[in-house]
Enzyme design. Sequence first.
Site, PDB file in Angstrom:
ATOM      1  N   LYS A 116      94.691   0.973  -3.103  1.00 14.36           N
ATOM      2  CA  LYS A 116      94.138  -0.354  -2.859  1.00 14.36           C
ATOM      3  C   LYS A 116      95.061  -1.454  -3.387  1.00 14.36           C
ATOM      4  O   LYS A 116      95.618  -1.339  -4.483  1.00 14.36           O
ATOM      5  CB  LYS A 116      92.760  -0.434  -3.532  1.00 14.36           C
ATOM      6  N   SER A 191      84.935  -4.608  -1.199  1.00 17.68           N
ATOM      7  CA  SER A 191      86.313  -5.012  -1.057  1.00 17.68           C
ATOM      8  C   SER A 191      87.277  -3.861  -0.756  1.00 17.68           C
ATOM      9  O   SER A 191      88.451  -4.094  -0.459  1.00 17.68           O
ATOM     10  CB  SER A 191      86.763  -5.697  -2.353  1.00 17.68           C
ATOM     11  N   SER A 215      81.668  -2.498  -4.048  1.00 17.36           N
ATOM     12  CA  SER A 215      82.934  -2.667  -3.332  1.00 17.36           C
ATOM     13  C   SER A 215      83.594  -1.365  -2.919  1.00 17.36           C
ATOM     14  O   SER A 215      84.404  -1.351  -1.995  1.00 17.36           O
ATOM     15  CB  SER A 215      83.918  -3.462  -4.198  1.00 17.36           C
TER      16      SER A 215
END
Length: 523
Positions: A116, A191, A215
């Site tokens: 990520k 996210s 997220s």
Amino acid sequence: MILRRTVLATATAAAVTAMIRPASAHPRTAEATRSAAALRTRPASEQLAALRARQVTSRELLEQHLEHIAKMNPQLNAVVTLDAEGARAAADKADSHLATTGTPLGALHGLPMTVKDALEVEGMRTTCGSPTLSDHVPDRDADVIALLRDAGAIIVGHTNVPTMCQDIQTSNPIFGTTPNPFDATKTAGGSSGGPAAAVAAGFTSLEIGSDLAGSLRLPAAYCGVYALRTSRGTSPVVPTRGHIPRLPGWTTSSDMITLGPIARTVEDLDLLLDVITAPSPADRAGWKIDLPAPTKTKLAHYRVGVWSDDPYCRVDADTRALLDQVADLVRGLGATVDDSTRPVDFTDSDNLFQRLMYATASATATDEDFATDIAAAEKIPADDPTGLYLHSRTMRHRDWCVADEARQELRATWDTYFARHDVLITPAVPTAAVPDQTNTPAPQRYITVDGQKRSFYDQTSWLNLTSAVGLPSLVLPAGTTSAGLPLSLQIIGPYLGDRTVLEVARQLARKLPQPVRPPAFAN
């Protein structure tokens, strides 16, 4: 000292594709490289077994991933920064080491992985989707990235996030939007939308996501993959330093943030959990983390709670039907099922979570912005519900201490529940993936549940039952809608019961429909 090439990748999926040079540059034959094609789609555990058995080289496996990213990423925009050159060098080094010593570098020896774009990678552009960090190239790995490297993983690149991880869909001014791999009109969630989409699309078999307000788990639910929010007490079981936000250079993180694995099988979640579970480097001389084994080995012996719906956050007909079917399945396998009791009051729990979330998120505000928030909060009466955000964001330390005490009491309530139950099964989200609303102003965003307009942020309400109290919670795909979108459920366990949650998920996964691959990315 190991020097790594600085990567300043461009901001478009097309540019990422252009960075990938032909696999023919490697001396192994094209036929040998193509032989790994089927392996790329297999679970990480099978890829690792083939690497150790020398049925495939790390370089060959990497080239298969790079080729797939080059072909398919332009339409998904999940991989936004790519270090093909550095990954090739690391793969060659892994192959040389295995050929010379016969011993793997670690549990992830030679396995290509993306991570990520909120996790700092030494020498690799790490932006967290923020224009203010567009040129940020860390000189140090995040602690969890260091663990991956120590285990022998090959870090290929970064996957997309919303700006500073502050949205539940994935888009930012630098890299643009990552849509849902099953339907480009739907959101991948956020996210960790880029990571979940990358795993679903086969760009990587494993990913690391982060979770404060769902997220990690929301994108997993929408993209039809598995994800585990790991336990968190005073400290997390997976070290978080080097995660943005907080800002680069900070040594602390939010008191609710956790990092956890994303994968296409439960077994791969377990594999990656073993690698990333560790104290922070400063504590390792005197501490270790040894997560307990599952409390039981057979699903028939488990005491399972099922919380299928709630007036506070109603779920749609498909999700209710799924939870009913799973309850019947678990009961039919001989487990004790309790579908009537509730561990906590949903409304109170969610309100407390929001207050703590807004408070911790204020840490990195500028002095000027925080002063503005204080002035605005003072104009809103204390009992006005519209002031929840500002009053929480600017609460005094004493008020935070009171809220934290309420959190500890809530944890004790959950402890009491898990003295009588082994796990709790709930919806993950109210519906399957919702339409992407990146270009819709935040106040105008909403979701629809059985024809009724609902708050946009209801998407994460079920997930946030565990966020404030640090309980392990796993999202697993469990079917599809008539339109082919993934449906998922959530399994919650007691604090430090991560392996119990994984074991229940493993046994359930054997009885549930196999997760489907996004049709456009299935090959």
